[in-house]
Design a protein around this motif. Structure first.
Motif, PDB file in Angstrom:
ATOM      1  N   PRO A 292      14.955   3.304 -15.526  1.00  0.00           N
ATOM      2  CA  PRO A 292      14.726   2.719 -16.850  1.00  0.00           C
ATOM      3  C   PRO A 292      13.383   3.229 -17.389  1.00  0.00           C
ATOM      4  O   PRO A 292      12.506   3.625 -16.604  1.00  0.00           O
ATOM      5  CB  PRO A 292      14.670   1.216 -16.569  1.00  0.00           C
ATOM      6  N   PRO A 293      13.184   3.225 -18.703  1.00  0.00           N
ATOM      7  CA  PRO A 293      11.923   3.725 -19.269  1.00  0.00           C
ATOM      8  C   PRO A 293      10.695   2.981 -18.753  1.00  0.00           C
ATOM      9  O   PRO A 293       9.610   3.552 -18.661  1.00  0.00           O
ATOM     10  CB  PRO A 293      12.101   3.505 -20.776  1.00  0.00           C
ATOM     11  N   ASN A 294      10.848   1.698 -18.423  1.00  0.00           N
ATOM     12  CA  ASN A 294       9.714   0.869 -17.975  1.00  0.00           C
ATOM     13  C   ASN A 294       9.611   0.793 -16.457  1.00  0.00           C
ATOM     14  O   ASN A 294       9.072  -0.180 -15.909  1.00  0.00           O
ATOM     15  CB  ASN A 294       9.841  -0.539 -18.553  1.00  0.00           C
ATOM     16  N   TRP A 295      10.105   1.794 -15.740  1.00  0.00           N
ATOM     17  CA  TRP A 295      10.180   1.725 -14.283  1.00  0.00           C
ATOM     18  C   TRP A 295       8.819   1.495 -13.618  1.00  0.00           C
ATOM     19  O   TRP A 295       8.735   0.866 -12.555  1.00  0.00           O
ATOM     20  CB  TRP A 295      10.827   2.991 -13.721  1.00  0.00           C
ATOM     21  N   LYS A 296       7.745   1.961 -14.259  1.00  0.00           N
ATOM     22  CA  LYS A 296       6.419   1.821 -13.656  1.00  0.00           C
ATOM     23  C   LYS A 296       5.959   0.362 -13.589  1.00  0.00           C
ATOM     24  O   LYS A 296       5.043   0.030 -12.839  1.00  0.00           O
ATOM     25  CB  LYS A 296       5.394   2.653 -14.433  1.00  0.00           C
ATOM     26  N   MET A 297       6.610  -0.504 -14.338  1.00  0.00           N
ATOM     27  CA  MET A 297       6.247  -1.924 -14.322  1.00  0.00           C
ATOM     28  C   MET A 297       6.734  -2.621 -13.048  1.00  0.00           C
ATOM     29  O   MET A 297       6.468  -3.810 -12.848  1.00  0.00           O
ATOM     30  CB  MET A 297       6.832  -2.625 -15.557  1.00  0.00           C
ATOM     31  N   ILE A 298       7.423  -1.893 -12.205  1.00  0.00           N
ATOM     32  CA  ILE A 298       8.004  -2.484 -11.000  1.00  0.00           C
ATOM     33  C   ILE A 298       6.953  -3.126 -10.104  1.00  0.00           C
ATOM     34  O   ILE A 298       7.232  -4.091  -9.375  1.00  0.00           O
ATOM     35  CB  ILE A 298       8.819  -1.415 -10.209  1.00  0.00           C
ATOM     36  N   THR A 299       5.708  -2.631 -10.168  1.00  0.00           N
ATOM     37  CA  THR A 299       4.644  -3.200  -9.322  1.00  0.00           C
ATOM     38  C   THR A 299       3.998  -4.433  -9.963  1.00  0.00           C
ATOM     39  O   THR A 299       3.164  -5.084  -9.332  1.00  0.00           O
ATOM     40  CB  THR A 299       3.557  -2.139  -9.048  1.00  0.00           C
ATOM     41  N   ARG A 300       4.373  -4.763 -11.171  1.00  0.00           N
ATOM     42  CA  ARG A 300       3.787  -5.934 -11.840  1.00  0.00           C
ATOM     43  C   ARG A 300       4.465  -7.228 -11.416  1.00  0.00           C
ATOM     44  O   ARG A 300       3.932  -8.318 -11.606  1.00  0.00           O
ATOM     45  CB  ARG A 300       3.890  -5.804 -13.356  1.00  0.00           C
ATOM     46  N   TYR A 301       5.670  -7.090 -10.890  1.00  0.00           N
ATOM     47  CA  TYR A 301       6.469  -8.289 -10.607  1.00  0.00           C
ATOM     48  C   TYR A 301       6.499  -8.608  -9.122  1.00  0.00           C
ATOM     49  O   TYR A 301       6.514  -7.711  -8.281  1.00  0.00           O
ATOM     50  CB  TYR A 301       7.903  -8.091 -11.109  1.00  0.00           C
ATOM     51  N   LYS A 302       6.559  -9.883  -8.828  1.00  0.00           N
ATOM     52  CA  LYS A 302       6.759 -10.318  -7.445  1.00  0.00           C
ATOM     53  C   LYS A 302       8.207 -10.143  -7.085  1.00  0.00           C
ATOM     54  O   LYS A 302       9.104 -10.348  -7.900  1.00  0.00           O
ATOM     55  CB  LYS A 302       6.337 -11.787  -7.295  1.00  0.00           C
TER      56      LYS A 302
ATOM     57  N   GLU B 189       0.826  -1.205   0.000  1.00  0.00           N
ATOM     58  CA  GLU B 189       0.000   0.000   0.000  1.00  0.00           C
ATOM     59  C   GLU B 189       0.862   1.258   0.000  1.00  0.00           C
ATOM     60  O   GLU B 189       0.594   2.204  -0.763  1.00  0.00           O
ATOM     61  CB  GLU B 189      -0.934   0.005   1.216  1.00  0.00           C
ATOM     62  N   ASP B 190       1.877   1.279   0.840  1.00  0.00           N
ATOM     63  CA  ASP B 190       2.751   2.452   0.907  1.00  0.00           C
ATOM     64  C   ASP B 190       3.536   2.634  -0.389  1.00  0.00           C
ATOM     65  O   ASP B 190       3.716   3.756  -0.868  1.00  0.00           O
ATOM     66  CB  ASP B 190       3.719   2.336   2.089  1.00  0.00           C
ATOM     67  N   PHE B 191       3.995   1.512  -0.970  1.00  0.00           N
ATOM     68  CA  PHE B 191       4.765   1.646  -2.201  1.00  0.00           C
ATOM     69  C   PHE B 191       3.900   2.157  -3.339  1.00  0.00           C
ATOM     70  O   PHE B 191       4.340   2.999  -4.138  1.00  0.00           O
ATOM     71  CB  PHE B 191       5.412   0.320  -2.605  1.00  0.00           C
ATOM     72  N   ILE B 192       2.698   1.664  -3.457  1.00  0.00           N
ATOM     73  CA  ILE B 192       1.802   2.121  -4.522  1.00  0.00           C
ATOM     74  C   ILE B 192       1.499   3.612  -4.356  1.00  0.00           C
ATOM     75  O   ILE B 192       1.460   4.368  -5.342  1.00  0.00           O
ATOM     76  CB  ILE B 192       0.503   1.284  -4.518  1.00  0.00           C
ATOM     77  N   ALA B 193       1.323   4.054  -3.108  1.00  0.00           N
ATOM     78  CA  ALA B 193       1.080   5.474  -2.851  1.00  0.00           C
ATOM     79  C   ALA B 193       2.298   6.304  -3.235  1.00  0.00           C
ATOM     80  O   ALA B 193       2.174   7.380  -3.835  1.00  0.00           O
ATOM     81  CB  ALA B 193       0.727   5.691  -1.385  1.00  0.00           C
ATOM     82  N   PHE B 194       3.496   5.800  -2.910  1.00  0.00           N
ATOM     83  CA  PHE B 194       4.732   6.489  -3.283  1.00  0.00           C
ATOM     84  C   PHE B 194       4.866   6.590  -4.798  1.00  0.00           C
ATOM     85  O   PHE B 194       5.158   7.660  -5.341  1.00  0.00           O
ATOM     86  CB  PHE B 194       5.933   5.745  -2.698  1.00  0.00           C
ATOM     87  N   LYS B 195       4.654   5.483  -5.476  1.00  0.00           N
ATOM     88  CA  LYS B 195       4.776   5.448  -6.932  1.00  0.00           C
ATOM     89  C   LYS B 195       3.795   6.405  -7.592  1.00  0.00           C
ATOM     90  O   LYS B 195       4.149   7.115  -8.556  1.00  0.00           O
ATOM     91  CB  LYS B 195       4.549   4.021  -7.433  1.00  0.00           C
ATOM     92  N   LYS B 196       2.586   6.451  -7.094  1.00  0.00           N
ATOM     93  CA  LYS B 196       1.577   7.351  -7.643  1.00  0.00           C
ATOM     94  C   LYS B 196       2.005   8.814  -7.490  1.00  0.00           C
ATOM     95  O   LYS B 196       1.890   9.614  -8.429  1.00  0.00           O
ATOM     96  CB  LYS B 196       0.239   7.123  -6.935  1.00  0.00           C
TER      97      LYS B 196
END
Length: 264
Positions: free
Chosen positions: A253-263, A218-225
């Protein structure tokens, strides 16, 4: 970012407003990163206090006993330095009212109270001096991170915290230490030079990776947003400060937002 090294002049179209936009971006970035480092800082204080007291007791003499730390040739000099700090706070400090209250009322300053006075650097050092079994129990609260890796993450976050606290330039800061290679480096396809990843090791993106492992989802998603919104706002505010330029300067990296897609 505004200077053309070949012509030794500012890039065409650069205005003072562009410089101000970058300044404001870095200022907001420091506040954002500092906020989430402090969450990890508080979590570490709580975990160390809980597991140390569970193993030894909440009596002041327990955390002042050098026998309750892992004494090796590498830690031999560090343990007395840490105990000096802990002893001063427990027995002499008058700046923290709750410490004085515990000392005068109970004749004992419990570790949970004392931990509040420690900096992240001191907290990180205390963690590194605990027994392997205690460090292992603490690191198990962070899936995908072992005790050595946790020490490396904390060391880097300590340095970035200091950059934020001292209002130094953050977006392009690179530390002298790095974080361990992680599954996320591989899954994001971070490019390598030889056997070394060239992004996300000691730059600001390494902080993002540390956050991914040490913050709650939850905290990471809030930070990323919040970070995504800040980058987008800056991109719109200056024709020179494009998203690509900002990402490159931070080691993203250009795809940094994909960081939440991976375990992890």
């Amino acid at each position: 970012m505004f200077y053309d090294k070949m012509s030794r002049t500012y890039k065409k179209g650069t205005t003072f407003d562009d410089v101000l936009v970058l300044y404001n971006f870095d200022d907001a970035l420091r506040d954002l990163v500092f906020k989430y480092i402090r969450i990890i800082e508080q979590e570490m204080r709580s975990l160390i206090s809980y597991h140390f007291c569970d193993a030894y007791s909440n009596i002041q003499s327990a955390y002042l006993n050098p026998a309750n730390y892992y004494n090796t040739k590498h830690s031999k000099a560090s343990i007395p330095k840490l105990l000096k700090i802990l002893s001063y706070t427990a027995n002499t400090d008058t700046e923290h009212e709750y410490i004085v209250y515990q000392r005068k009322t109970y004749g004992n300053v419990p570790l949970y109270a004392l931990m509040k006075t420690l900096t992240l650097g001191q907290t990180s050092k205390m963690y590194s001096l605990l027994s392997p079994s205690l460090k292992s129990r603490i690191s198990q609260h962070f899936p995908g991170v072992n005790q050595l890796e946790l020490s490396m993450h904390l060391r880097l976050l300590t340095h970035f915290r200091n950059v934020c606290a001292h209002n130094e330039r953050l977006f392009s800061y690179k530390d002298r230490y790095d974080i361990p290679d992680t599954v996320l480096h591989q899954k994001l396809g971070i490019p390598m030079r030889g056997q070394q990843y060239i992004l996300g090791k000691k730059d600001l993106f390494s902080v993002v990776i540390s956050f991914r492992y040490l913050l709650s989802n939850e905290d990471f998603i809030a930070f990323k947003k919040s970070l995504s919104a800040l980058i987008a706002k800056t991109d719109k505010s200056s024709p020179i400060l494009s998203e690509k330029i900002l990402l490159d300067s931070m080691g993203f990296p250009p795809n940094w937002k994909m960081i939440t897609r991976y375990k992890k």
